[in-house]
Design an enzyme around this catalytic site. Sequence first.
Site, PDB file in Angstrom:
ATOM      1  N   GLU A 164      -0.059  -1.400   5.703  1.00 48.09           N
ATOM      2  CA  GLU A 164       0.991  -0.961   6.619  1.00 48.09           C
ATOM      3  C   GLU A 164       0.864   0.521   6.928  1.00 48.09           C
ATOM      4  O   GLU A 164       1.137   0.959   8.050  1.00 48.09           O
ATOM      5  CB  GLU A 164       2.370  -1.266   6.014  1.00 48.09           C
ATOM      6  CG  GLU A 164       3.548  -1.050   6.959  1.00 48.09           C
ATOM      7  CD  GLU A 164       4.127   0.368   6.936  1.00 48.09           C
ATOM      8  OE1 GLU A 164       4.968   0.661   7.799  1.00 48.09           O
ATOM      9  OE2 GLU A 164       3.723   1.178   6.066  1.00 48.09           O
ATOM     10  N   ASP A 180       0.824  -1.206   0.000  1.00 44.15           N
ATOM     11  CA  ASP A 180       0.000   0.000   0.000  1.00 44.15           C
ATOM     12  C   ASP A 180       0.857   1.255   0.000  1.00 44.15           C
ATOM     13  O   ASP A 180       2.054   1.212   0.310  1.00 44.15           O
ATOM     14  CB  ASP A 180      -0.947   0.002   1.204  1.00 44.15           C
ATOM     15  CG  ASP A 180      -0.199  -0.083   2.534  1.00 44.15           C
ATOM     16  OD1 ASP A 180       0.751  -0.882   2.621  1.00 44.15           O
ATOM     17  OD2 ASP A 180      -0.570   0.629   3.487  1.00 44.15           O
TER      18      ASP A 180
END
Length: 386
Positions: A147, A85
């Site tokens: 994350e 991400d």
Amino acid sequence: MSGSTQHLPGIREMLTKLISQPSISSASAEWDQTNEPVVRTLAEWLKPMGFSVELLEVPGMPGKYNMIATLGSGPGGLVLSGHTDTVPFDDKRWQSDPFTLTERDDRWYGLGTCDMKGFFPLAIEAAKAFVGEELKQPLIILATADEESSMNGARALAEAGRPKGRYAVIGEPTGLKPVRMHKGIMMERLVFEGQSGHSSDPSLGRNAMEGMHEALGELLSLRAGWQAKYSNPNFKVQVPTMNLGCIHGGDNPNRICARCELHFDLRPLPGMDMNGLRQEILHKLQPLAKSRELSMEFEPLFDGVPPFETPADAELVRACEKLTGHTAEAVAFATEAPWLQKLGLETLVMGPGYIDQAHQPDEFLELSQLDPAVRILKGLIKEFCL
């Protein structure tokens, strides 16, 4: 393309594809996106190389996936880990399209180039050299979800006990210097509720703001105590920190304040337990609230990231220091390392790019970092898998 990368043509092609697939994670629903296209793309590249690939949906988070890709078998092995991400972005501050890999000034620009989609093509390029080799221990490429927001991808893996392995390198941007420790992150919410009333007579109410004033003194006293007790010279800021970040309370000068809310940030050092710190805070604040007849809420704004440390004499630390020529150090930012440690993995953080470029407009990865990164990753695979 720069001459330094002419023998690595696949890296640019892979990174171009990954950058073109938006995978923002955010606590804000309007920004949050799935990472499924990214993990499926990684799987498409790894399966023909002989990796067995699993895509694991993160429980309770539709559209969010972890990927575990394994080459070879055995009880130990090396995990090369990255998150899929990125953070949100402001396109008005970018000189080029964040989702188009753009080369200029011997750099590749794009959202996620250094933090940290750029790590995956380099790990795959390094792994290509070992396809068909007889690995004594497995090579595992791990890709996680979310994350940048909740870290729930890594949490889910820790709870599931996956992946199995002995060593893990997380490819966050450290300028290819090994990192063996970082502080934790805690963000907490404290609320006092009392009773409003006319300001001319304090007995008509219970002032939540006055209670918060006393609480602030207790928190600062706790901070001073922790800073006197705990110190680590490996960090630029050697003590644990507490930042009183924002406060809201009351609605009018002539009304007794009925409600006051504080948000604050704690950065504990390795060796400090987050639950223990919360209990110390409660021990100080609960009697205060009771004495003032205030109701109290105290809770994390998010689950937090524990502090992380791998011993200086650990085998993985020594191997990375030898391959890079740099002594392992400490950083101020947090990573998924604590959850990989919970899996029993000897863990270290090291990857191309610099944290100064992360979360910034015109994020970039320097081309000069590519060859050294592949060389170092090949060295780790040779050390721990052959």
